[in-house]
Design a protein around this motif. Structure first.
Motif, PDB file in Angstrom:
ATOM      1  N   ASP A 125      -7.601 -21.732  21.629  1.00 36.32           N
ATOM      2  CA  ASP A 125      -7.259 -23.127  21.787  1.00 36.32           C
ATOM      3  C   ASP A 125      -8.420 -23.827  22.478  1.00 36.32           C
ATOM      4  O   ASP A 125      -8.726 -23.540  23.640  1.00 36.32           O
ATOM      5  CB  ASP A 125      -5.980 -23.277  22.605  1.00 36.32           C
ATOM      6  N   ALA A 127      -8.812 -26.978  23.451  1.00 35.11           N
ATOM      7  CA  ALA A 127      -8.458 -27.922  24.514  1.00 35.11           C
ATOM      8  C   ALA A 127      -8.288 -27.228  25.864  1.00 35.11           C
ATOM      9  O   ALA A 127      -8.755 -27.715  26.878  1.00 35.11           O
ATOM     10  CB  ALA A 127      -7.193 -28.687  24.146  1.00 35.11           C
ATOM     11  N   SER A 128      -7.623 -26.086  25.862  1.00 30.76           N
ATOM     12  CA  SER A 128      -7.415 -25.360  27.125  1.00 30.76           C
ATOM     13  C   SER A 128      -8.492 -24.306  27.358  1.00 30.76           C
ATOM     14  O   SER A 128      -8.516 -23.684  28.414  1.00 30.76           O
ATOM     15  CB  SER A 128      -6.037 -24.695  27.136  1.00 30.76           C
ATOM     16  N   ASP A 129      -9.353 -24.103  26.363  1.00 34.49           N
ATOM     17  CA  ASP A 129     -10.440 -23.123  26.435  1.00 34.49           C
ATOM     18  C   ASP A 129      -9.902 -21.729  26.740  1.00 34.49           C
ATOM     19  O   ASP A 129     -10.419 -21.018  27.593  1.00 34.49           O
ATOM     20  CB  ASP A 129     -11.473 -23.557  27.473  1.00 34.49           C
ATOM     21  N   THR A 130      -8.818 -21.372  26.028  1.00 32.51           N
ATOM     22  CA  THR A 130      -8.209 -20.058  26.229  1.00 32.51           C
ATOM     23  C   THR A 130      -8.116 -19.292  24.919  1.00 32.51           C
ATOM     24  O   THR A 130      -8.027 -19.872  23.841  1.00 32.51           O
ATOM     25  CB  THR A 130      -6.787 -20.160  26.821  1.00 32.51           C
ATOM     26  N   GLN A 154      -9.194 -16.987  30.053  1.00 30.69           N
ATOM     27  CA  GLN A 154      -9.725 -18.326  30.335  1.00 30.69           C
ATOM     28  C   GLN A 154     -11.225 -18.235  30.108  1.00 30.69           C
ATOM     29  O   GLN A 154     -11.945 -17.629  30.888  1.00 30.69           O
ATOM     30  CB  GLN A 154      -9.410 -18.743  31.768  1.00 30.69           C
TER      31      GLN A 154
END
Length: 192
Positions: A125, A127-130, A154
């Motif tokens: 993802d 947006a969350s950089d996960t 993360q």
């Protein structure tokens, strides 16, 4: 044992997700990097490719594989999702923007010279950089092995969390790691 890069370094799997930008959104600058520090091209193959411009999707099906130098991501299906920059009008093509994420489904393998990770599915993802890997997750570096149901990484910090729903001492299916001391960079432990 280090399964993830230290803070400030890029996690190669997330870099692979960025590699997908090359396919369906040619207006987005190519930032692809599967192999750390490599400028080699990203080579993606599959039995078929379906691009759905109206939904800003690129779907690689059938033994999908992305390679760069000596790094590889394999899955039954790789779906690359882009943000819609401009909605499609009747008779006009949609304009797709930045990478939103990448979904890898079925027999997911990510392999570099230093580590191997296997799962049933993985989702990056942007947006969350996960990165979330699920279903029988096995991460290995040399002889060291870590197992669980869900691995959440993360990317920006390099922090990770392995989870499982099993709770309590003696309960099968809990997070498990087997680590060999005196091991460096994937080499077996020295015999004494």
């Amino acid at each position: 044992m280090k399964f993830l890069p230290s803070a400030g370094q890029r996690t190669p799997l997330s870099a692979l997700a960025l590699a997908a930008v090359l396919l369906a959104a040619p207006a987005v600058p190519a930032q692809a990097q599967l192999a750390a520090g490599s400028n080699a091209p990203v080579d993606i193959t599959a039995d078929e490719l379906e691009v759905i411009n109206a939904r800003c999707l690129a779907i690689w099906r059938g033994s999908a594989e992305a390679l760069q130098d000596n790094s590889r991501l394999r899955a039954d299906v790789l779906t690359i999702r882009y943000a819609a920059a401009r909605p499609a009008r009747t008779g006009a093509e949609a304009s797709c923007g930045e990478l939103q994420g990448l979904d890898a489904q079925g027999s997911v393998y990510y392999v570099t010279p230093a580590q191997r990770v296997r799962a049933n599915a993985a989702v990056y993802d942007a947006a969350s950089d996960t990165i979330t890997m699920t279903g029988g997750v096995v991460a290995a570096q040399g002889q060291n092995v870590l197992r669980g149901e869900r691995l959440v990484i993360q990317v920006s910090t390099g922090q990770a969390r392995m989870e499982t729903s099993a709770r309590g001492a003696g309960t099968p299916g809990r997070v498990r790691g087997v680590f060999y001391p005196n091991q460096t960079q994937g080499q077996p432990a020295a015999k004494r």
